[in-house]
Design a protein around this motif. Structure first.
Motif, PDB file in Angstrom:
ATOM      1  N   PHE A 150     -39.802  -0.271  -5.676  1.00 28.68           N
ATOM      2  CA  PHE A 150     -40.702  -1.018  -4.798  1.00 28.68           C
ATOM      3  C   PHE A 150     -41.964  -0.205  -4.536  1.00 28.68           C
ATOM      4  O   PHE A 150     -43.072  -0.753  -4.545  1.00 28.68           O
ATOM      5  CB  PHE A 150     -39.991  -1.343  -3.488  1.00 28.68           C
ATOM      6  CG  PHE A 150     -40.888  -1.955  -2.445  1.00 28.68           C
ATOM      7  CD1 PHE A 150     -41.239  -3.290  -2.515  1.00 28.68           C
ATOM      8  CD2 PHE A 150     -41.365  -1.201  -1.389  1.00 28.68           C
ATOM      9  CE1 PHE A 150     -42.072  -3.859  -1.552  1.00 28.68           C
ATOM     10  CE2 PHE A 150     -42.183  -1.750  -0.431  1.00 28.68           C
ATOM     11  CZ  PHE A 150     -42.544  -3.087  -0.515  1.00 28.68           C
ATOM     12  N   LEU A 176     -36.167  -0.974   2.713  1.00 26.87           N
ATOM     13  CA  LEU A 176     -36.474  -1.836   1.586  1.00 26.87           C
ATOM     14  C   LEU A 176     -36.602  -1.047   0.313  1.00 26.87           C
ATOM     15  O   LEU A 176     -37.461  -0.498  -0.122  1.00 26.87           O
ATOM     16  CB  LEU A 176     -37.762  -2.585   1.883  1.00 26.87           C
ATOM     17  CG  LEU A 176     -38.203  -3.630   0.880  1.00 26.87           C
ATOM     18  CD1 LEU A 176     -37.153  -4.680   0.672  1.00 26.87           C
ATOM     19  CD2 LEU A 176     -39.505  -4.263   1.307  1.00 26.87           C
ATOM     20  N   GLY A 231     -29.560  -5.205  -4.754  1.00 24.70           N
ATOM     21  CA  GLY A 231     -29.313  -6.241  -3.766  1.00 24.70           C
ATOM     22  C   GLY A 231     -27.865  -6.680  -3.739  1.00 24.70           C
ATOM     23  O   GLY A 231     -27.264  -6.833  -2.666  1.00 24.70           O
ATOM     24  N   GLY A 256     -33.823   1.167  -5.334  1.00 20.59           N
ATOM     25  CA  GLY A 256     -34.577  -0.059  -5.132  1.00 20.59           C
ATOM     26  C   GLY A 256     -35.873   0.190  -4.399  1.00 20.59           C
ATOM     27  O   GLY A 256     -36.922  -0.388  -4.739  1.00 20.59           O
ATOM     28  N   THR A 257     -35.828   1.056  -3.383  1.00 18.08           N
ATOM     29  CA  THR A 257     -37.032   1.392  -2.637  1.00 18.08           C
ATOM     30  C   THR A 257     -38.013   2.158  -3.523  1.00 18.08           C
ATOM     31  O   THR A 257     -39.231   2.025  -3.387  1.00 18.08           O
ATOM     32  CB  THR A 257     -36.681   2.240  -1.405  1.00 18.08           C
ATOM     33  OG1 THR A 257     -35.646   1.585  -0.666  1.00 18.08           O
ATOM     34  CG2 THR A 257     -37.884   2.406  -0.496  1.00 18.08           C
ATOM     35  N   TYR A 283     -33.628  -4.529  -9.010  1.00 22.41           N
ATOM     36  CA  TYR A 283     -33.580  -5.247  -7.734  1.00 22.41           C
ATOM     37  C   TYR A 283     -32.281  -6.050  -7.603  1.00 22.41           C
ATOM     38  O   TYR A 283     -31.648  -6.072  -6.540  1.00 22.41           O
ATOM     39  CB  TYR A 283     -34.771  -6.199  -7.627  1.00 22.41           C
ATOM     40  CG  TYR A 283     -35.987  -5.605  -6.968  1.00 22.41           C
ATOM     41  CD1 TYR A 283     -35.908  -5.016  -5.718  1.00 22.41           C
ATOM     42  CD2 TYR A 283     -37.232  -5.665  -7.588  1.00 22.41           C
ATOM     43  CE1 TYR A 283     -37.028  -4.480  -5.117  1.00 22.41           C
ATOM     44  CE2 TYR A 283     -38.361  -5.132  -6.990  1.00 22.41           C
ATOM     45  CZ  TYR A 283     -38.254  -4.545  -5.755  1.00 22.41           C
ATOM     46  OH  TYR A 283     -39.348  -4.016  -5.154  1.00 22.41           O
ATOM     47  N   SER A 322     -29.678   1.838  -2.055  1.00 23.50           N
ATOM     48  CA  SER A 322     -31.017   1.391  -1.687  1.00 23.50           C
ATOM     49  C   SER A 322     -32.146   2.324  -2.119  1.00 23.50           C
ATOM     50  O   SER A 322     -33.264   1.844  -2.357  1.00 23.50           O
ATOM     51  CB  SER A 322     -31.103   1.154  -0.172  1.00 23.50           C
ATOM     52  OG  SER A 322     -30.877   2.339   0.547  1.00 23.50           O
ATOM     53  N   TYR A 336     -33.654  -7.281  -0.922  1.00 28.28           N
ATOM     54  CA  TYR A 336     -33.835  -6.865  -2.314  1.00 28.28           C
ATOM     55  C   TYR A 336     -33.753  -8.056  -3.263  1.00 28.28           C
ATOM     56  O   TYR A 336     -34.540  -8.159  -4.217  1.00 28.28           O
ATOM     57  CB  TYR A 336     -32.789  -5.823  -2.696  1.00 28.28           C
ATOM     58  CG  TYR A 336     -33.163  -4.418  -2.302  1.00 28.28           C
ATOM     59  CD1 TYR A 336     -34.181  -3.749  -2.953  1.00 28.28           C
ATOM     60  CD2 TYR A 336     -32.498  -3.767  -1.275  1.00 28.28           C
ATOM     61  CE1 TYR A 336     -34.538  -2.464  -2.595  1.00 28.28           C
ATOM     62  CE2 TYR A 336     -32.842  -2.483  -0.900  1.00 28.28           C
ATOM     63  CZ  TYR A 336     -33.863  -1.836  -1.562  1.00 28.28           C
ATOM     64  OH  TYR A 336     -34.217  -0.562  -1.203  1.00 28.28           O
ATOM     65  N   GLY A 340     -36.706  -9.231  -5.513  1.00 29.85           N
ATOM     66  CA  GLY A 340     -36.453  -9.241  -6.947  1.00 29.85           C
ATOM     67  C   GLY A 340     -36.925 -10.557  -7.555  1.00 29.85           C
ATOM     68  O   GLY A 340     -37.452 -10.594  -8.664  1.00 29.85           O
TER      69      GLY A 340
END
Length: 220
Positions: free
Chosen positions: A33, A220, A71, A29-30, A67, A26, A86, A90
């Motif tokens: 973001f 997230l 995810g 991904g964060t 993403y 994660s 995610y 995405g």
């Protein structure tokens, strides 16, 4: 004549050392973001130069693959909340947002009618989603709660502004909400990554205490 075949069976003990399973994916991904949050903040406050919208669109296409990978990996680990979030963003931020922000300026230059309302509708639904999952984060560290909260404010506000339900001046509020969301997201990234090497930084106690310890893989 009957042949008797004797088979000896032996127990073999196999041990696997230094295996800790799959790591939490994660943080990356964060991180992307947070990059998008800062980019949207800059756009909402008119800090970008000519072609900024097109650049953001290409940036959104760039994070789409990340993403999807993050995810999917979280879902495989059994983290339904993080994994689905995610994949959802995405789609909304990476695919839909990337398409609208990339081709919108090009269509405008070519004189082709292009309606941004559909993108605004997607953002409204995504913002509502973030607010609706907040009760599920009441046992999570405050920094994770704030990522979803500020994201909900900025994303929902942006969608309502694009749809015309809020005045364009409201973009200032949307932008600063996404800025604080980016800050909270980046802090969450560092907290998770440092925890991999045994370093703990405070993330705020949950709003409600719970006896069973919850993993910090819902961010997230």
């Amino acid at each position: 004549m009957q042949n008797n075949i004797l088979t000896d069976t032996k127990e073999i003990e196999v041990s696997i050392k230094n295996y800790q399973g799959f790591a939490d994916s994660s943080p990356v991904g964060t991180f992307v973001f947070s990059i998008l949050c800062f980019a949207f903040w800059a756009a909402d406050l008119n800090l970008l130069h000519e072609g900024g919208q097109l650049a953001i669109g290409l940036l959104q296409f760039g994070v789409f693959i990340t993403y999807m990978i993050v995810g999917s990996s979280l879902i495989q680990k059994g983290n339904g909340l993080g994994g689905n979030t995610y994949l959802l963003f995405g789609t909304v931020f990476g695919a839909i947002g990337g398409f609208f922000n990339t081709f919108g300026p090009l269509f405008a230059k070519w004189g082709i009618p292009f309606d941004y309302s559909l993108f605004g509708l997607a953002l409204i639904m995504a913002g509502i989603y973030l607010f609706l999952v907040l009760p599920g984060l009441k046992y999570a560290p405050k920094v994770d709660f704030l990522v979803f909260f500020f994201g909900g404010v900025g994303v929902l506000g942006s969608g309502l502004t694009i749809m015309g339900f809020l005045p364009a001046s409201f973009n200032i509020i949307n932008g600063w909400a996404l800025f604080f969301d980016g800050v909270a997201g980046f802090y969450s990234v560092m907290a998770t990554v440092l925890s991999f090497v045994g370093v703990t930084i405070p993330c705020g106690k949950p709003f409600f205490s719970q006896k069973k310890t919850m993993a910090r893989d819902v961010n997230l």
